[in-house]
Scaffold this motif. Structure first.
Motif, PDB file in Angstrom:
ATOM      1  N   LEU A  61       0.835  -1.201   0.000  1.00  0.00           N
ATOM      2  CA  LEU A  61       0.000   0.000   0.000  1.00  0.00           C
ATOM      3  C   LEU A  61       0.873   1.255   0.000  1.00  0.00           C
ATOM      4  CD1 LEU A  61      -2.829   1.304   0.254  1.00  0.00           C
ATOM      5  CD2 LEU A  61      -2.516   1.198   2.744  1.00  0.00           C
ATOM      6  N   ILE A  62       0.631   2.143  -0.968  1.00  0.00           N
ATOM      7  CA  ILE A  62       1.352   3.415  -1.072  1.00  0.00           C
ATOM      8  C   ILE A  62       0.346   4.551  -0.923  1.00  0.00           C
ATOM      9  CG2 ILE A  62       2.821   4.860  -2.520  1.00  0.00           C
ATOM     10  CD1 ILE A  62       3.737   2.372  -3.968  1.00  0.00           C
ATOM     11  N   SER A  63       0.595   5.433   0.030  1.00  0.00           N
ATOM     12  CA  SER A  63      -0.307   6.558   0.264  1.00  0.00           C
ATOM     13  C   SER A  63       0.516   7.801   0.585  1.00  0.00           C
ATOM     14  CB  SER A  63      -1.277   6.253   1.414  1.00  0.00           C
ATOM     15  OG  SER A  63      -0.560   5.941   2.595  1.00  0.00           O
ATOM     16  N   VAL A  64      -0.151   8.955   0.586  1.00  0.00           N
ATOM     17  CA  VAL A  64       0.496  10.234   0.906  1.00  0.00           C
ATOM     18  C   VAL A  64      -0.268  10.875   2.056  1.00  0.00           C
ATOM     19  CG1 VAL A  64       1.151  12.513   0.059  1.00  0.00           C
ATOM     20  CG2 VAL A  64       1.251  10.547  -1.480  1.00  0.00           C
ATOM     21  N   ARG A  65       0.459  11.149   3.158  1.00  0.00           N
ATOM     22  CA  ARG A  65      -0.157  11.791   4.310  1.00  0.00           C
ATOM     23  C   ARG A  65       0.067  13.294   4.213  1.00  0.00           C
ATOM     24  NH1 ARG A  65       1.358  10.420  10.465  1.00  0.00           N
ATOM     25  NH2 ARG A  65       3.260   9.835   9.391  1.00  0.00           N
ATOM     26  N   PRO A  66      -0.999  14.124   4.152  1.00  0.00           N
ATOM     27  CA  PRO A  66      -0.851  15.581   3.979  1.00  0.00           C
ATOM     28  C   PRO A  66      -0.031  16.208   5.090  1.00  0.00           C
ATOM     29  CG  PRO A  66      -3.136  14.890   3.653  1.00  0.00           C
ATOM     30  CD  PRO A  66      -2.408  13.710   4.209  1.00  0.00           C
ATOM     31  N   LEU A  67       0.767  17.233   4.736  1.00  0.00           N
ATOM     32  CA  LEU A  67       1.598  17.920   5.714  1.00  0.00           C
ATOM     33  C   LEU A  67       0.776  18.792   6.650  1.00  0.00           C
ATOM     34  CD1 LEU A  67       4.627  19.080   3.544  1.00  0.00           C
ATOM     35  CD2 LEU A  67       4.567  17.197   5.169  1.00  0.00           C
ATOM     36  N   ARG A  68      -0.213  19.469   6.114  1.00  0.00           N
ATOM     37  CA  ARG A  68      -0.956  20.454   6.892  1.00  0.00           C
ATOM     38  C   ARG A  68      -2.183  19.874   7.583  1.00  0.00           C
ATOM     39  NH1 ARG A  68       2.484  24.445   7.979  1.00  0.00           N
ATOM     40  NH2 ARG A  68       3.561  25.168   6.104  1.00  0.00           N
ATOM     41  N   ALA A  69      -2.454  18.602   7.420  1.00  0.00           N
ATOM     42  CA  ALA A  69      -3.649  18.009   8.006  1.00  0.00           C
ATOM     43  C   ALA A  69      -3.489  17.831   9.508  1.00  0.00           C
ATOM     44  CB  ALA A  69      -3.947  16.665   7.347  1.00  0.00           C
ATOM     45  N   ARG A  70      -4.606  17.843  10.225  1.00  0.00           N
ATOM     46  CA  ARG A  70      -4.580  17.551  11.647  1.00  0.00           C
ATOM     47  C   ARG A  70      -4.379  16.048  11.853  1.00  0.00           C
ATOM     48  NH1 ARG A  70      -6.407  20.558  15.896  1.00  0.00           N
ATOM     49  NH2 ARG A  70      -6.731  22.772  15.497  1.00  0.00           N
ATOM     50  N   TYR A  71      -4.160  15.679  13.100  1.00  0.00           N
ATOM     51  CA  TYR A  71      -3.922  14.281  13.438  1.00  0.00           C
ATOM     52  C   TYR A  71      -5.123  13.421  13.036  1.00  0.00           C
ATOM     53  CZ  TYR A  71      -3.950  10.185  16.496  1.00  0.00           C
ATOM     54  OH  TYR A  71      -4.056   8.910  16.989  1.00  0.00           O
ATOM     55  N   ASN A  72      -4.853  12.364  12.298  1.00  0.00           N
ATOM     56  CA  ASN A  72      -5.883  11.408  11.892  1.00  0.00           C
ATOM     57  C   ASN A  72      -5.757  10.173  12.777  1.00  0.00           C
ATOM     58  OD1 ASN A  72      -7.937  10.210  10.425  1.00  0.00           O
ATOM     59  ND2 ASN A  72      -6.565   9.375   8.882  1.00  0.00           N
ATOM     60  N   PRO A  73      -6.654   9.989  13.741  1.00  0.00           N
ATOM     61  CA  PRO A  73      -6.466   8.932  14.731  1.00  0.00           C
ATOM     62  C   PRO A  73      -6.674   7.533  14.155  1.00  0.00           C
ATOM     63  CG  PRO A  73      -8.599   9.971  15.026  1.00  0.00           C
ATOM     64  CD  PRO A  73      -7.882  10.760  13.966  1.00  0.00           C
ATOM     65  N   GLY A  74      -6.004   6.593  14.779  1.00  0.00           N
ATOM     66  CA  GLY A  74      -6.156   5.185  14.439  1.00  0.00           C
ATOM     67  C   GLY A  74      -6.308   4.375  15.714  1.00  0.00           C
ATOM     68  N   THR A  75      -7.076   3.318  15.659  1.00  0.00           N
ATOM     69  CA  THR A  75      -7.290   2.486  16.838  1.00  0.00           C
ATOM     70  C   THR A  75      -5.960   1.947  17.359  1.00  0.00           C
ATOM     71  OG1 THR A  75      -9.470   1.832  16.016  1.00  0.00           O
ATOM     72  CG2 THR A  75      -8.495   0.465  17.743  1.00  0.00           C
ATOM     73  N   GLY A  76      -5.745   2.108  18.662  1.00  0.00           N
ATOM     74  CA  GLY A  76      -4.514   1.638  19.281  1.00  0.00           C
ATOM     75  C   GLY A  76      -3.446   2.693  19.401  1.00  0.00           C
ATOM     76  N   ASP A  77      -3.657   3.884  18.841  1.00  0.00           N
ATOM     77  CA  ASP A  77      -2.664   4.960  18.928  1.00  0.00           C
ATOM     78  C   ASP A  77      -2.540   5.454  20.367  1.00  0.00           C
ATOM     79  OD1 ASP A  77      -2.240   4.805  16.249  1.00  0.00           O
ATOM     80  OD2 ASP A  77      -3.135   6.744  15.748  1.00  0.00           O
ATOM     81  N   VAL A  78      -1.309   5.744  20.769  1.00  0.00           N
ATOM     82  CA  VAL A  78      -1.052   6.399  22.058  1.00  0.00           C
ATOM     83  C   VAL A  78      -1.126   7.904  21.837  1.00  0.00           C
ATOM     84  CG1 VAL A  78       0.649   6.806  23.866  1.00  0.00           C
ATOM     85  CG2 VAL A  78       0.382   4.513  22.910  1.00  0.00           C
ATOM     86  N   VAL A  79      -1.927   8.592  22.650  1.00  0.00           N
ATOM     87  CA  VAL A  79      -2.093  10.035  22.491  1.00  0.00           C
ATOM     88  C   VAL A  79      -1.931  10.719  23.846  1.00  0.00           C
ATOM     89  CG1 VAL A  79      -3.641   9.824  20.511  1.00  0.00           C
ATOM     90  CG2 VAL A  79      -4.601   9.912  22.814  1.00  0.00           C
ATOM     91  N   VAL A  80      -1.573  11.995  23.778  1.00  0.00           N
ATOM     92  CA  VAL A  80      -1.581  12.872  24.942  1.00  0.00           C
ATOM     93  C   VAL A  80      -2.599  13.964  24.647  1.00  0.00           C
ATOM     94  CG1 VAL A  80      -0.275  14.602  26.235  1.00  0.00           C
ATOM     95  CG2 VAL A  80       0.775  12.397  25.699  1.00  0.00           C
ATOM     96  N   GLY A  81      -3.491  14.211  25.584  1.00  0.00           N
ATOM     97  CA  GLY A  81      -4.542  15.193  25.346  1.00  0.00           C
ATOM     98  C   GLY A  81      -4.820  16.034  26.574  1.00  0.00           C
ATOM     99  N   ARG A  82      -5.604  17.103  26.364  1.00  0.00           N
ATOM    100  CA  ARG A  82      -5.974  17.998  27.467  1.00  0.00           C
ATOM    101  C   ARG A  82      -7.488  17.978  27.638  1.00  0.00           C
ATOM    102  NH1 ARG A  82      -3.216  21.917  30.040  1.00  0.00           N
ATOM    103  NH2 ARG A  82      -1.569  22.015  28.460  1.00  0.00           N
ATOM    104  N   ILE A  83      -7.928  17.789  28.879  1.00  0.00           N
ATOM    105  CA  ILE A  83      -9.354  17.792  29.173  1.00  0.00           C
ATOM    106  C   ILE A  83      -9.913  19.191  28.903  1.00  0.00           C
ATOM    107  CG2 ILE A  83     -11.118  17.437  30.951  1.00  0.00           C
ATOM    108  CD1 ILE A  83      -9.690  14.878  30.237  1.00  0.00           C
TER     109      ILE A  83
END
Length: 323
Positions: free
Chosen positions: A77-99
């Motif tokens: 699979l070959i794809s291009v992830r945009p530079l200016r896009a916001r984070y696109n979440p995926g199941t199992g990703d480790v994230v840090v967030g603010r309530i």
């Protein structure tokens, strides 16, 4: 192409000349990251079958990019992830967030640098003492005893639904509230995918969470006893960070000045790598941190144009030797 576009610092004419020269050499060596512009051809083995992913299109039998971004290859699979896009979440990703908000019934809203706030359900957090039971009305009334507005947390993406809603959980012992550290934001596409996202840089006495959403958390060392004895490794995975959170959560203690300086130096190393568009992972941070010490650069001077130029020239020299 290089990853550098605009800079939040001033460079003299000599520094600009050196920077442009180093950037040109880096581009010839393959660039900081495999970046493509709209309409550029993506190299693909036409004899072997490949799958066309997001951000690509077949034109006259050639695979071309439809967005400006990073070329990603996963098996065929070959794809291009945009530079200016916001984070696109995926199941199992480790994230840090603010309530951002405590919402009834029984959930929190969390900013994870995505298109919309994520949701953390009361049923998806650990109860004090690790109790396993159904959540009651009393638990709902005491939700701010767990997390309240402005709190920073580490979590895992539990599910991403078709409507775009993101659900998190902190049921594992390695997730929870983050305190006594510094949050540094970088471009999500620069964070290298790792087998483990919780690392201890034993060499500097720091612990880092490499969150997939571009929020990097840096804190001092936990007071976890080393059961295996002294280790000569520069970095190890933190296997029981629940104890780390408990240690950092001690509000009666303060962070010593020396530890704060180490955290700030590491955070500035992250900012330099982000500004130069270089991949962010434990070894790249260690290399930039050690370079600042070797050159005798003060923490505040790490954000100067001169230091950025020297780091870029150092990267070019390393890649030239490996070719």
């Amino acid at each position: 192409m290089g990853g550098v576009r605009t800079f939040p610092f001033h460079m003299s004419e000599e520094e600009q000349r050196r920077f442009a020269k180093a950037q040109e050499r880096l581009d010839r060596l393959g660039g900081a990251l495999p970046v493509v512009n709209v309409g550029e051809t993506i190299q693909a083995d036409e004899e072997a079958a490949f799958l066309r992913g997001h951000g690509t299109q077949l034109v006259d039998g050639k695979l071309v990019a439809t967005v400006c971004g990073i070329v990603e290859r996963v098996n065929k699979l070959i794809s291009v992830r945009p530079l200016r896009a916001r984070y696109n979440p995926g199941t199992g990703d480790v994230v840090v967030g603010r309530i951002t908000e405590v919402v009834a019934p029984k959930r929190w809203k969390v900013d994870v640098n995505s298109k919309q706030d994520a949701q953390l359900m009361l049923s998806a957090v650990n109860l004090p003492g690790g109790l396993q039971r159904r959540r009651t009305a009393d638990d709902e009334l005491n939700m701010r005893n767990f997390f309240e507005e402005r709190d920073l947390i580490s979590a895992e993406v539990q599910a991403v639904h078709q409507d775009g809603s993101i659900h998190l959980h902190t049921r594992s012992l390695k997730y929870g509230k983050l305190e006594k550290g510094q949050l540094t934001q970088v471009a999500p596409y620069l964070v290298k995918r790792l087998n483990h996202h919780f690392y201890q840089l034993k060499q500097f006495g720091l612990e880092i969470i490499f969150a997939c959403n571009g929020y990097i958390w840096i804190s001092g060392p936990s007071e976890i006893p080393d059961k295996k004895g002294a280790s000569s490794e520069l970095l190890v995975n933190v296997s029981n960070v629940n104890e780390m959170h408990q240690c950092t959560g001690n509000k009666e203690s303060t962070v010593p000045t020396e530890k704060r300086e180490k955290i700030c130096r590491c955070a500035n190393a992250l900012r330099v790598l982000n500004a130069l568009g270089l991949l962010i992972y434990p070894e790249s941070i260690i290399d930039t941190y050690e370079a600042s010490l070797m050159w005798g650069t003060d923490i505040k001077d790490m954000l100067s144009g001169e230091f950025h130029v020297k780091v870029l020239e150092r990267e070019v020299s390393k890649r030239s030797k490996s070719v």
